[in-house]
Motif scaffolding. Structure first.
Motif, short mmCIF file in Angstrom:
data_model
loop_
_atom_site.label_atom_id
_atom_site.label_comp_id
_atom_site.label_asym_id
_atom_site.label_seq_id
_atom_site.Cartn_x
_atom_site.Cartn_y
_atom_site.Cartn_z
N ASP A 194 -18.64 -11.91 -26.09
CA ASP A 194 -17.38 -12.59 -26.43
C ASP A 194 -17.39 -13.08 -27.87
O ASP A 194 -16.35 -13.07 -28.55
CB ASP A 194 -17.14 -13.76 -25.48
CG ASP A 194 -16.71 -13.32 -24.08
OD1 ASP A 194 -16.26 -12.17 -23.94
OD2 ASP A 194 -16.83 -14.13 -23.14
N GLU A 215 -10.36 -4.88 -17.17
CA GLU A 215 -9.63 -5.00 -18.43
C GLU A 215 -10.42 -4.38 -19.58
O GLU A 215 -9.87 -3.65 -20.41
CB GLU A 215 -9.36 -6.47 -18.71
CG GLU A 215 -8.65 -6.75 -20.02
CD GLU A 215 -8.50 -8.25 -20.28
OE1 GLU A 215 -8.37 -8.62 -21.46
OE2 GLU A 215 -8.53 -9.03 -19.31
N ASN A 216 -11.74 -4.65 -19.62
CA ASN A 216 -12.54 -4.14 -20.73
C ASN A 216 -12.81 -2.64 -20.59
O ASN A 216 -12.89 -1.93 -21.61
CB ASN A 216 -13.84 -4.93 -20.83
CG ASN A 216 -13.67 -6.22 -21.59
OD1 ASN A 216 -13.69 -6.25 -22.82
ND2 ASN A 216 -13.46 -7.31 -20.85
N GLN A 236 -17.26 -10.52 -12.11
CA GLN A 236 -15.99 -10.87 -12.76
C GLN A 236 -15.17 -9.59 -12.89
O GLN A 236 -14.98 -9.04 -13.98
CB GLN A 236 -16.24 -11.51 -14.12
CG GLN A 236 -17.01 -12.83 -14.05
CD GLN A 236 -17.13 -13.50 -15.39
OE1 GLN A 236 -16.23 -13.43 -16.24
NE2 GLN A 236 -18.24 -14.18 -15.63
N ARG A 283 -11.80 -9.04 -15.25
CA ARG A 283 -12.16 -8.91 -16.67
C ARG A 283 -12.89 -7.59 -16.93
O ARG A 283 -12.73 -6.97 -17.99
CB ARG A 283 -13.04 -10.07 -17.13
CG ARG A 283 -12.29 -11.34 -17.51
CD ARG A 283 -13.20 -12.24 -18.36
NE ARG A 283 -13.43 -11.66 -19.67
CZ ARG A 283 -14.36 -12.11 -20.53
NH1 ARG A 283 -15.18 -13.08 -20.16
NH2 ARG A 283 -14.51 -11.54 -21.70
N LEU A 335 -19.92 -7.70 -16.88
CA LEU A 335 -18.95 -8.47 -16.08
C LEU A 335 -18.95 -8.01 -14.63
O LEU A 335 -18.79 -8.82 -13.71
CB LEU A 335 -17.56 -8.32 -16.69
CG LEU A 335 -17.32 -9.04 -18.01
CD1 LEU A 335 -16.04 -8.54 -18.68
CD2 LEU A 335 -17.23 -10.56 -17.80
#
Length: 426
Positions: A321, A351-352, A345, A348, A340
């Protein structure tokens, strides 16, 4: 004999002077003639023993000597002094660009490479390194730029290695590993003294998961012209072969030559990360590398991987991050998504993975990871298989706009030329 040949403008003069330089690297007079013959510096006569032209060539000899010692920052200072006194010379600007690339300043390097090619569209020196920068730069049209550069270089001179190594990089980006490897071998046959021809073979062999062969190729390149890239290639290949002691020796040598360089600190940190006894020392070196250069993507990857491998997922995510915005590559987004996923998670992570595919739609790791996360988040959903071949379909939504690739006809013509079906090149 070489000097006499030059005075009568013999066609053998350049070859004779090149032998002088090989036997005595400090023979600046010979270096002056040799570079004049190659077009490296604008020397008005075949042989100049004094005056401004001699000073320019002598300065270039100093700059190249600094580059050979991996003293890139000092080489940049010397080149800037030469440019101020003698004006922009394409080969000088290209050499300065290479120094910036070795110092991980890709943006400045690319601007200087482009300037050099504007000064001299037929420039060949340093163009293999420029091609490597394009290969490693995350842009939407890097394939296009590589293809255009390789085509231009081959049109200029098919007997030199630079055009072939550039096209090998282009084929590598397209996933055509066997074709890329064949082109690298062709470059070696045409120019057995080209370090770049062996270096790109090492890169291709690593992509093909053949680290022993990669190590051999990187070592050959290193013997011809060592630089920050060959050191990194050898270390990565040795690590992939689990030759940790050999990797440490090479990484330590690089760090001694460039003690405050982020990439060499990263090399040592990566080697030490393979032993539980030196994990903390490895993490310290990798953090030091990032203090030296926040854009060292290799250090970000290595430090996050070290934390993730030891179960410190929160610290790994924090590292990503903190530095991802300055290193926005598909590989790092996919790495963050992997971590993640391990940390549960999943939104997230998805998303990545999607961001990684936006940057590089051909990132197979991201595609597989996204489908895996989708299954974990939607265990009851029906997942389609494509075409009955057992591979999962890409389920990231709307198709991603890509720059138009070279046409099929252009590709066929280029590949035909590479295979020796056109011209007299072997």
């Amino acid at each position: 004999m070489a000097r006499c040949a030059a005075l009568v403008e013999s066609p053998d003069a350049a070859e004779l002077y090149e032998e002088v330089v090989k036997l005595q690297p400090n023979a600046v007079e010979a270096y002056a003639f040799l570079n004049a013959a190659r077009g490296s510096v604008a020397v008005p006569t075949p042989y100049v023993a004094g005056g401004e032209a001699y000073g320019a060539v002598q300065g270039l000899a100093v700059a190249r000597s600094l580059v050979a010692r991996l003293a890139y920052a000092q080489a940049i200072d010397e080149i800037q002094r030469l440019v101020r006194r003698h004006g922009n010379v394409a080969s000088l600007v290209a050499l300065q660009a290479t120094c910036h690339y070795m110092l991980n300043d890709g943006r400045r390097a690319q601007a200087l490479y482009m300037k050099a090619r504007k000064l001299d569209p037929s420039l060949m020196v340093e163009m293999g390194t420029y091609a490597d920068l394009l290969r490693t730069t995350t842009t939407d049209d890097n394939e296009h730029k590589l293809y255009e550069l390789g085509s231009a270089l081959l049109q200029t001179d098919q007997t030199r290695a630079e055009g072939w190594t550039t096209m090998a990089r282009y084929l590598l980006l397209r996933g055509q590993l066997q074709e890329a490897l064949a082109i690298s071998w062709k470059a070696q046959a045409l120019a057995p003294g080209s370090a770049d021809a062996f270096y790109i073979e090492g890169v291709i062999q690593m992509a093909a998961v053949c680290p022993e062969e990669a190590a051999d190729a990187f070592l050959k390149a290193h013997m011809l012209a060592r630089n920050a890239l060959t050191y990194r290639g050898i270390v990565d290949a040795y690590l992939a072969c689990a030759r940790y002691k050999d990797a440490f020796v090479v990484a330590k040598e690089a760090a001694e030559l460039m003690p405050a360089h982020a990439q060499t600190l990263t090399m040592v940190g990566k080697v030490l990360s393979h032993s539980a006894d030196t994990h903390e020392k490895a993490a310290e070196l990798l953090r030091m590398a990032l203090r030296e250069d926040r854009r060292c993507a290799d250090a970000v990857d290595a430090l996050a991987s070290l934390y993730a491998a030891t179960g410190r997922h929160d610290e790994a995510i924090a590292v990503m991050d903190e530095f991802l915005a300055e290193n926005p590559s598909d590989a790092l987004h996919a790495k963050l998504a992997d971590i993640l996923t391990l940390a549960d998670q999943l939104p997230r992570a998805a998303e990545n993975y999607a961001v990684a595919l936006d940057i590089n739609p051909g990132n197979e790791r991201a595609r597989v990871g996204l489908n895996r996360v989708d299954r974990l988040m939607n265990p009851d959903a029906q997942h389609l298989q494509d075409g009955g071949n057992g591979e999962e379909e890409d389920e990231i939504g709307e198709p991603i706009d890509e720059p138009l690739p070279p046409s099929d006809q252009d590709d066929e013509m280029m590949l035909a030329m590479m295979r020796g079906e056109q011209g007299d090149i072997l």
